[in-house]
Design an enzyme around this catalytic site. Structure first.
Site, PDB file in Angstrom:
ATOM      1  N   THR A  33       0.842  -1.212   0.000  1.00  0.00           N
ATOM      2  CA  THR A  33       0.000   0.000   0.000  1.00  0.00           C
ATOM      3  C   THR A  33       0.868   1.250   0.000  1.00  0.00           C
ATOM      4  O   THR A  33       0.514   2.259  -0.610  1.00  0.00           O
ATOM      5  CB  THR A  33      -0.969   0.034   1.201  1.00  0.00           C
ATOM      6  OG1 THR A  33      -0.219  -0.129   2.406  1.00  0.00           O
ATOM      7  CG2 THR A  33      -2.038  -1.045   1.116  1.00  0.00           C
ATOM      8  N   HIS A 128       0.111 -16.422  -5.673  1.00  0.00           N
ATOM      9  CA  HIS A 128      -1.045 -16.027  -6.482  1.00  0.00           C
ATOM     10  C   HIS A 128      -0.634 -15.512  -7.867  1.00  0.00           C
ATOM     11  O   HIS A 128      -1.419 -14.847  -8.543  1.00  0.00           O
ATOM     12  CB  HIS A 128      -1.886 -14.970  -5.749  1.00  0.00           C
ATOM     13  CG  HIS A 128      -2.599 -15.530  -4.542  1.00  0.00           C
ATOM     14  ND1 HIS A 128      -3.081 -14.748  -3.518  1.00  0.00           N
ATOM     15  CD2 HIS A 128      -2.910 -16.801  -4.211  1.00  0.00           C
ATOM     16  CE1 HIS A 128      -3.651 -15.527  -2.603  1.00  0.00           C
ATOM     17  NE2 HIS A 128      -3.547 -16.770  -2.994  1.00  0.00           N
ATOM     18  N   CYS A 139      -3.586 -23.041 -23.510  1.00  0.00           N
ATOM     19  CA  CYS A 139      -2.370 -23.839 -23.687  1.00  0.00           C
ATOM     20  C   CYS A 139      -1.329 -23.320 -22.701  1.00  0.00           C
ATOM     21  O   CYS A 139      -1.628 -22.509 -21.842  1.00  0.00           O
ATOM     22  CB  CYS A 139      -1.859 -23.759 -25.129  1.00  0.00           C
ATOM     23  SG  CYS A 139      -1.171 -22.151 -25.610  1.00  0.00           S
ATOM     24  N   CYS A 161      -4.784 -15.890 -27.656  1.00  0.00           N
ATOM     25  CA  CYS A 161      -3.476 -16.543 -27.834  1.00  0.00           C
ATOM     26  C   CYS A 161      -3.148 -16.691 -29.320  1.00  0.00           C
ATOM     27  O   CYS A 161      -3.987 -17.163 -30.095  1.00  0.00           O
ATOM     28  CB  CYS A 161      -3.510 -17.903 -27.146  1.00  0.00           C
ATOM     29  SG  CYS A 161      -1.991 -18.847 -27.334  1.00  0.00           S
ATOM     30  N   SER A 203      -4.496  -9.872   5.709  1.00  0.00           N
ATOM     31  CA  SER A 203      -5.667 -10.077   6.581  1.00  0.00           C
ATOM     32  C   SER A 203      -5.811 -11.551   6.957  1.00  0.00           C
ATOM     33  O   SER A 203      -6.653 -11.896   7.771  1.00  0.00           O
ATOM     34  CB  SER A 203      -6.936  -9.579   5.882  1.00  0.00           C
ATOM     35  OG  SER A 203      -7.152 -10.316   4.690  1.00  0.00           O
TER      36      SER A 203
HETATM   37  P1  NAD Z   1      -5.990  -7.804   2.304  1.00  0.00           P
HETATM   38  O1  NAD Z   1      -6.385  -6.605   1.523  1.00  0.00           O
HETATM   39  O2  NAD Z   1      -7.030  -8.804   2.633  1.00  0.00           O
HETATM   40  O3  NAD Z   1      -5.329  -7.336   3.681  1.00  0.00           O
HETATM   41  C1  NAD Z   1      -4.298  -6.382   3.721  1.00  0.00           C
HETATM   42  C2  NAD Z   1      -4.035  -6.053   5.185  1.00  0.00           C
HETATM   43  O4  NAD Z   1      -2.911  -5.180   5.239  1.00  0.00           O
HETATM   44  C3  NAD Z   1      -5.208  -5.335   5.854  1.00  0.00           C
HETATM   45  O5  NAD Z   1      -5.565  -6.031   7.026  1.00  0.00           O
HETATM   46  C4  NAD Z   1      -4.634  -3.935   6.178  1.00  0.00           C
HETATM   47  O6  NAD Z   1      -5.072  -3.457   7.424  1.00  0.00           O
HETATM   48  C5  NAD Z   1      -3.147  -4.185   6.209  1.00  0.00           C
HETATM   49  N1  NAD Z   1      -2.356  -3.022   5.816  1.00  0.00           N
HETATM   50  C6  NAD Z   1      -2.503  -2.275   4.699  1.00  0.00           C
HETATM   51  N2  NAD Z   1      -1.509  -1.357   4.611  1.00  0.00           N
HETATM   52  C7  NAD Z   1      -0.739  -1.520   5.715  1.00  0.00           C
HETATM   53  C8  NAD Z   1       0.440  -0.879   6.195  1.00  0.00           C
HETATM   54  N3  NAD Z   1       1.037   0.098   5.520  1.00  0.00           N
HETATM   55  N4  NAD Z   1       0.969  -1.286   7.375  1.00  0.00           N
HETATM   56  C9  NAD Z   1       0.378  -2.296   8.103  1.00  0.00           C
HETATM   57  N5  NAD Z   1      -0.719  -2.958   7.672  1.00  0.00           N
HETATM   58  C10 NAD Z   1      -1.265  -2.582   6.491  1.00  0.00           C
HETATM   59  O7  NAD Z   1      -4.765  -8.470   1.533  1.00  0.00           O
HETATM   60  P2  NAD Z   1      -4.257  -9.976   1.502  1.00  0.00           P
HETATM   61  O8  NAD Z   1      -4.378 -10.607   2.835  1.00  0.00           O
HETATM   62  O9  NAD Z   1      -2.955  -9.939   0.802  1.00  0.00           O
HETATM   63  O10 NAD Z   1      -5.306 -10.735   0.555  1.00  0.00           O
HETATM   64  C11 NAD Z   1      -5.793 -10.143  -0.594  1.00  0.00           C
HETATM   65  C12 NAD Z   1      -5.495 -10.846  -1.904  1.00  0.00           C
HETATM   66  O11 NAD Z   1      -5.430  -9.790  -2.821  1.00  0.00           O
HETATM   67  C13 NAD Z   1      -4.184 -11.538  -2.025  1.00  0.00           C
HETATM   68  O12 NAD Z   1      -4.478 -12.805  -2.448  1.00  0.00           O
HETATM   69  C14 NAD Z   1      -3.400 -10.805  -3.132  1.00  0.00           C
HETATM   70  O13 NAD Z   1      -3.114 -11.713  -4.175  1.00  0.00           O
HETATM   71  C15 NAD Z   1      -4.356  -9.815  -3.705  1.00  0.00           C
HETATM   72  N6  NAD Z   1      -3.875  -8.412  -3.830  1.00  0.00           N
HETATM   73  C16 NAD Z   1      -2.588  -8.144  -4.166  1.00  0.00           C
HETATM   74  C17 NAD Z   1      -2.163  -6.841  -4.281  1.00  0.00           C
HETATM   75  C18 NAD Z   1      -0.727  -6.607  -4.655  1.00  0.00           C
HETATM   76  O14 NAD Z   1      -0.149  -7.426  -5.356  1.00  0.00           O
HETATM   77  N7  NAD Z   1      -0.122  -5.511  -4.213  1.00  0.00           N
HETATM   78  C19 NAD Z   1      -3.032  -5.776  -4.051  1.00  0.00           C
HETATM   79  C20 NAD Z   1      -4.369  -6.068  -3.711  1.00  0.00           C
HETATM   80  C21 NAD Z   1      -4.768  -7.412  -3.600  1.00  0.00           C
END
Ligand code: NAD
Length: 256
Positions: A33, A128, A139, A161, A203
Site C-alpha cells: 500500500t 497467487h 495452452c 493466444c 488479513s
Molecule cells: P488484504 O487486503 O485482505 O489485507 C491487507 C491487510 O494489510 C489489511 O488487514 C490492512 O489493514 C493491512 N495493511 C494495509 N496497509 C498496511 C500498512 N502500511 N501497514 C500495516 N498494515 C497494512 O490483503 P491480503 O491478505 O494480501 O489478501 C488479498 C489478496 O489480494 C491476495 O491474495 C493478493 O493476491 C491480492 N492483492 C494483491 C495486491 C498486490 O499485489 N499488491 C493488491 C491487492 C490485492
C-alpha cells in the site's frame, strides 16, 4: 493477547529473528500500500470501497464475460501496479535476506515488488502469480505481459493466444482458479520447517494461504504478525505490531 507497538517490542521481534533457525515470511497486499497499490480489505481497499468488485473477481466471470475482459485489459494497460516501485518494507526484507535471516518469502502479492526490491528469486514464492507475465488459459503459452499490453494499446481489446486462440489473462490466480500445486507444496513445507513465521500486511483470510501460519504453529514455530488490522490468527501470535510496515519493518531488520 499481545498487542505491541513499542520500541521494546521491536527489539523483541528482532531478537526472535536473530535466535530463529529458519524464518519464513508471508506478505500480503498491506506491504505494497505504501507503494501506492491499494489492498483489498484495508480501510481504502478496493473491495472495501466497491464490494461488487469482489463478486466479479472470479475466473468464471472472466471467461464468460467479454466486457469484463476488455475492462480488465484496459485497466492493466494503464495500471498503477505496473509502474509502482518497492518501498521501505520490501527493501527491509531484502536486507533481512542479506543478514541471513530469510529462508523463504511467500507472497500473495502479484505486483512483483519483492523481485524489484532485489530479494533472490529462488527464495520467493508468488503463490497467487504475477501481473508481470501473461498466461494463456487454453495452452501453456506464457511470457512478459508487456507483449500483450502492446497489442491492447494497438487496439486489440480482448487479445487471444496467437498459438491456440485461447483466452489470455495476466499470470495471476483468480478466485476459482487452482493454485500451482508445486508452489503451494513448497510454501507448506517451508511453513512446517521454520521456527519463526512472520505474517506481514495480510488479513489472513484468503485460503489455502491463510492456513500457512497454522501449519507453522502446528510444527512448533512462533508466529509474529505485522498488520494494521486484526486477523483471525491474532490470538495465536507471540507478538503483534500494528504500525505501518514501511516504518516498523526497517527498524526491526536494522536490529537483527
Ligand atoms: P488484504 O487486503 O485482505 O489485507 C491487507 C491487510 O494489510 C489489511 O488487514 C490492512 O489493514 C493491512 N495493511 C494495509 N496497509 C498496511 C500498512 N502500511 N501497514 C500495516 N498494515 C497494512 O490483503 P491480503 O491478505 O494480501 O489478501 C488479498 C489478496 O489480494 C491476495 O491474495 C493478493 O493476491 C491480492 N492483492 C494483491 C495486491 C498486490 O499485489 N499488491 C493488491 C491487492 C490485492
Amino acid at each position: 493477547m499481545p498487542d505491541v507497538t513499542t520500541e521494546a517490542n521491536i527489539d523483541a521481534v528482532a531478537l526472535a529473528i536473530r535466535e530463529a533457525r529458519s524464518v519464513v515470511v508471508l506478505t500480503g497486499a498491506g506491504i505494497s500500500t505504501e507503494s501506492g497499490i491499494p489492498d483489498f480489505r484495508g480501510p481504502d481497499g478496493v473491495w472495501t470501497r466497491n464490494p461488487e468488485a469482489e463478486r466479479t473477481a472470479t475466473i468464471q466471470h472472466y471467461v464468460a464475460n467479454r466486457d469484463h475482459r476488455v475492462r480488465s485489459w484496459a485497466g492493466r494497460a494503464g495500471s498503477a501496479m505496473h509502474n509502482a516501485e518497492p518501498n521501505a518494507g520490501h527493501y527491509a526484507l531484502t536486507a533481512l535476506e542479506g543478514k541471513g535471516g530469510l529462508d523463504t518469502l511467500v507472497t500473495q502479492n502479484i505486483d512483483g515488488l519483492h523481485h524489484a526490491a532485489g530479494t533472490s528469486p529462488e527464495r520467493i514464492i508468488e503463490i497467487h502469480g504475477t501481473v508481470r507475465d501473461y498466461a494463456c488459459l487454453g495452452c501453456s503459452d506464457r511470457g512478459p505481459i508487456e507483449v500483450v499490453l502492446e497489442r491492447v494499446r494497438n487496439g486489440d481489446e480482448d487479445p487471444h493466444c496467437e498459438s491456440c486462440g485461447g483466452l489470455l489473462k495476466s499470470a495471476t490466480i483468480s478466485f476459482g482458479q487452482a493454485l500451482i500445486a508445486e508452489d503451494l507444496e513448497r510454501a507448506q513445507l517451508a511453513a512446517a520447517g521454520c521456527d519463526l513465521f512472520l505474517a506481514i500486511g495480510t488479513s489472513l483470510t484468503v485460503y489455502p494461504v491463510a492456513a500457512l501460519p497454522e501449519i507453522a504453529i502446528q510444527y512448533g514455530a512462533r508466529l509474529i504478525i505485522l498488520n494494521a488490522q486484526e486477523t483471525p490468527y491474532d490470538g495465536l501470535a507471540a507478538a503483534i505490531l500494528r504500525d505501518g510496515i514501511g516504518e516498523v519493518l526497517p527498524k526491526i531488520v536494522e536490529r537483527v
